[in-house]
Design a protein around this motif. Structure first.
Motif, mmCIF file in Angstrom:
data_model
loop_
_atom_site.group_PDB
_atom_site.id
_atom_site.type_symbol
_atom_site.label_atom_id
_atom_site.label_comp_id
_atom_site.label_asym_id
_atom_site.label_seq_id
_atom_site.Cartn_x
_atom_site.Cartn_y
_atom_site.Cartn_z
ATOM 1 N N THR A 45 34.687 50.048 62.523
ATOM 2 C CA THR A 45 34.170 50.115 61.154
ATOM 3 C C THR A 45 35.196 50.707 60.198
ATOM 4 O OG1 THR A 45 31.926 50.355 62.023
ATOM 5 C CG2 THR A 45 32.263 50.975 59.743
ATOM 6 N N ARG A 46 35.840 51.792 60.600
ATOM 7 C CA ARG A 46 36.877 52.402 59.748
ATOM 8 C C ARG A 46 38.037 51.436 59.523
ATOM 9 N NH1 ARG A 46 35.676 56.839 62.948
ATOM 10 N NH2 ARG A 46 37.524 56.503 64.236
ATOM 11 N N GLU A 47 38.473 50.779 60.591
ATOM 12 C CA GLU A 47 39.606 49.849 60.477
ATOM 13 C C GLU A 47 39.251 48.661 59.581
ATOM 14 O OE1 GLU A 47 43.376 48.467 60.768
ATOM 15 O OE2 GLU A 47 42.620 50.420 61.407
ATOM 16 N N LEU A 48 38.042 48.139 59.709
ATOM 17 C CA LEU A 48 37.616 47.032 58.846
ATOM 18 C C LEU A 48 37.573 47.468 57.381
ATOM 19 C CD1 LEU A 48 34.816 45.392 61.013
ATOM 20 C CD2 LEU A 48 37.089 44.472 60.510
ATOM 21 N N GLY A 49 37.150 48.700 57.132
ATOM 22 C CA GLY A 49 37.152 49.226 55.767
ATOM 23 C C GLY A 49 38.554 49.311 55.205
ATOM 24 N N ARG A 50 39.493 49.799 56.030
ATOM 25 C CA ARG A 50 40.897 49.879 55.582
ATOM 26 C C ARG A 50 41.462 48.489 55.309
ATOM 27 N NH1 ARG A 50 41.213 54.515 59.119
ATOM 28 N NH2 ARG A 50 41.677 53.211 60.913
ATOM 29 N N LEU A 51 41.145 47.538 56.179
ATOM 30 C CA LEU A 51 41.639 46.175 55.978
ATOM 31 C C LEU A 51 41.059 45.553 54.712
ATOM 32 C CD1 LEU A 51 41.565 44.784 59.622
ATOM 33 C CD2 LEU A 51 43.583 45.208 58.217
ATOM 34 N N ALA A 52 39.784 45.771 54.472
ATOM 35 C CA ALA A 52 39.152 45.234 53.265
ATOM 36 C C ALA A 52 39.810 45.812 52.016
ATOM 37 C CB ALA A 52 37.655 45.535 53.276
ATOM 38 N N ASN A 53 40.094 47.105 52.021
ATOM 39 C CA ASN A 53 40.764 47.729 50.876
ATOM 40 C C ASN A 53 42.156 47.148 50.679
ATOM 41 O OD1 ASN A 53 38.568 49.360 50.356
ATOM 42 N ND2 ASN A 53 39.370 51.086 51.521
ATOM 43 N N ARG A 54 42.872 46.933 51.765
ATOM 44 C CA ARG A 54 44.231 46.379 51.684
ATOM 45 C C ARG A 54 44.206 44.953 51.141
ATOM 46 N NH1 ARG A 54 49.381 47.217 51.564
ATOM 47 N NH2 ARG A 54 50.744 45.976 52.855
ATOM 48 N N ILE A 55 43.263 44.146 51.628
ATOM 49 C CA ILE A 55 43.139 42.761 51.149
ATOM 50 C C ILE A 55 42.829 42.748 49.657
ATOM 51 C CG2 ILE A 55 41.672 40.697 51.249
ATOM 52 C CD1 ILE A 55 41.510 41.211 54.316
ATOM 53 N N GLU A 56 41.915 43.610 49.221
ATOM 54 C CA GLU A 56 41.566 43.672 47.809
ATOM 55 C C GLU A 56 42.777 44.068 46.968
ATOM 56 O OE1 GLU A 56 38.525 46.040 44.813
ATOM 57 O OE2 GLU A 56 38.184 46.112 46.963
ATOM 58 N N PHE A 57 43.530 45.064 47.435
ATOM 59 C CA PHE A 57 44.724 45.506 46.716
ATOM 60 C C PHE A 57 45.746 44.376 46.621
ATOM 61 C CE2 PHE A 57 49.093 47.125 47.098
ATOM 62 C CZ PHE A 57 49.201 47.772 45.876
ATOM 63 N N LEU A 58 46.030 43.722 47.756
ATOM 64 C CA LEU A 58 47.038 42.661 47.761
ATOM 65 C C LEU A 58 46.599 41.456 46.940
ATOM 66 C CD1 LEU A 58 48.235 42.899 51.467
ATOM 67 C CD2 LEU A 58 49.455 43.631 49.413
ATOM 68 N N ALA A 59 45.309 41.142 46.941
ATOM 69 C CA ALA A 59 44.810 40.041 46.117
ATOM 70 C C ALA A 59 45.006 40.360 44.635
ATOM 71 C CB ALA A 59 43.338 39.773 46.419
ATOM 72 N N THR A 60 44.786 41.614 44.264
ATOM 73 C CA THR A 60 44.992 42.036 42.872
ATOM 74 C C THR A 60 46.464 41.911 42.484
ATOM 75 O OG1 THR A 60 43.115 43.535 42.992
ATOM 76 C CG2 THR A 60 44.708 43.943 41.242
ATOM 77 N N VAL A 61 47.352 42.374 43.350
ATOM 78 C CA VAL A 61 48.797 42.266 43.092
ATOM 79 C C VAL A 61 49.192 40.791 42.965
ATOM 80 C CG1 VAL A 61 51.095 42.632 44.102
ATOM 81 C CG2 VAL A 61 49.392 44.468 44.161
ATOM 82 N N TYR A 62 48.722 39.967 43.892
ATOM 83 C CA TYR A 62 49.031 38.535 43.869
ATOM 84 C C TYR A 62 48.554 37.909 42.554
ATOM 85 C CZ TYR A 62 48.938 33.586 45.057
ATOM 86 O OH TYR A 62 49.109 32.238 45.041
ATOM 87 N N ASN A 63 47.304 38.201 42.173
ATOM 88 C CA ASN A 63 46.758 37.612 40.952
ATOM 89 C C ASN A 63 47.545 38.042 39.719
ATOM 90 O OD1 ASN A 63 44.805 36.100 42.234
ATOM 91 N ND2 ASN A 63 43.242 37.665 42.041
ATOM 92 N N LYS A 64 48.016 39.287 39.677
ATOM 93 C CA LYS A 64 48.834 39.739 38.544
ATOM 94 C C LYS A 64 50.149 38.965 38.490
ATOM 95 C CE LYS A 64 46.909 44.338 38.031
ATOM 96 N NZ LYS A 64 47.129 45.774 38.104
ATOM 97 N N GLN A 65 50.731 38.692 39.656
ATOM 98 C CA GLN A 65 51.975 37.917 39.707
ATOM 99 C C GLN A 65 51.729 36.480 39.243
ATOM 100 O OE1 GLN A 65 55.101 38.980 40.369
ATOM 101 N NE2 GLN A 65 54.212 41.022 40.379
ATOM 102 N N VAL A 66 50.600 35.898 39.642
ATOM 103 C CA VAL A 66 50.248 34.545 39.212
ATOM 104 C C VAL A 66 50.063 34.518 37.701
ATOM 105 C CG1 VAL A 66 48.454 32.761 39.305
ATOM 106 C CG2 VAL A 66 49.275 33.821 41.413
ATOM 107 N N GLU A 67 49.386 35.521 37.151
ATOM 108 C CA GLU A 67 49.177 35.581 35.707
ATOM 109 C C GLU A 67 50.510 35.711 34.963
ATOM 110 O OE1 GLU A 67 46.359 38.736 35.102
ATOM 111 O OE2 GLU A 67 44.823 37.677 36.248
#
Length: 105
Positions: A45-67
């Motif tokens: 559960t802890r590891e899945l939470g960390r992964l979800a946070n990382r995915i959200e962060f990287l998706a935000t970074v990616y979207n800013k680069q696309v913009e």
């Protein structure tokens, strides 16, 4: 599952399906307190939470680069340049709600 997807949209939809499956798993675990209290499940559960946070962060970074890329492509100089070379359009990374058509689970 998500890593075998071909594009950003496909990957986001695959990850949304994975997230829904994990939510169903967590729902089942609620019925079995011994599983919920097991150290291995708590670690998972802890590891899945960390992964979800990382995915959200990287998706935000990616979207800013696309913009930023899209803004540059929309400039006058880029429009002139695009007459000579094809500037590819890049998809944004969509979140689970967007992948499910606005539905949240």
């Amino acid at each position: 599952l998500a890593s075998s997807s071909t594009g950003v949209g496909d990957q986001a939809r695959a990850e949304a399906r994975l997230a829904a499956a994990l939510q169903r798993l967590l729902g089942l675990v609620e019925k079995y307190p011994t599983v919920k209290d097991a150290p291995n499940f708590q670690r998972l559960t802890r590891e899945l939470g960390r992964l979800a946070n990382r995915i959200e962060f990287l998706a935000t970074v990616y979207n800013k680069q696309v913009e930023a890329y899209s803004a540059k492509v929309d400039t006058s100089a880029a429009k002139v340049l695009s007459l000579f070379i094809a500037l590819p359009e890049i998809d944004r990374f969509i979140n689970c709600a967007e992948a499910n058509g606005g539905e949240t689970e």
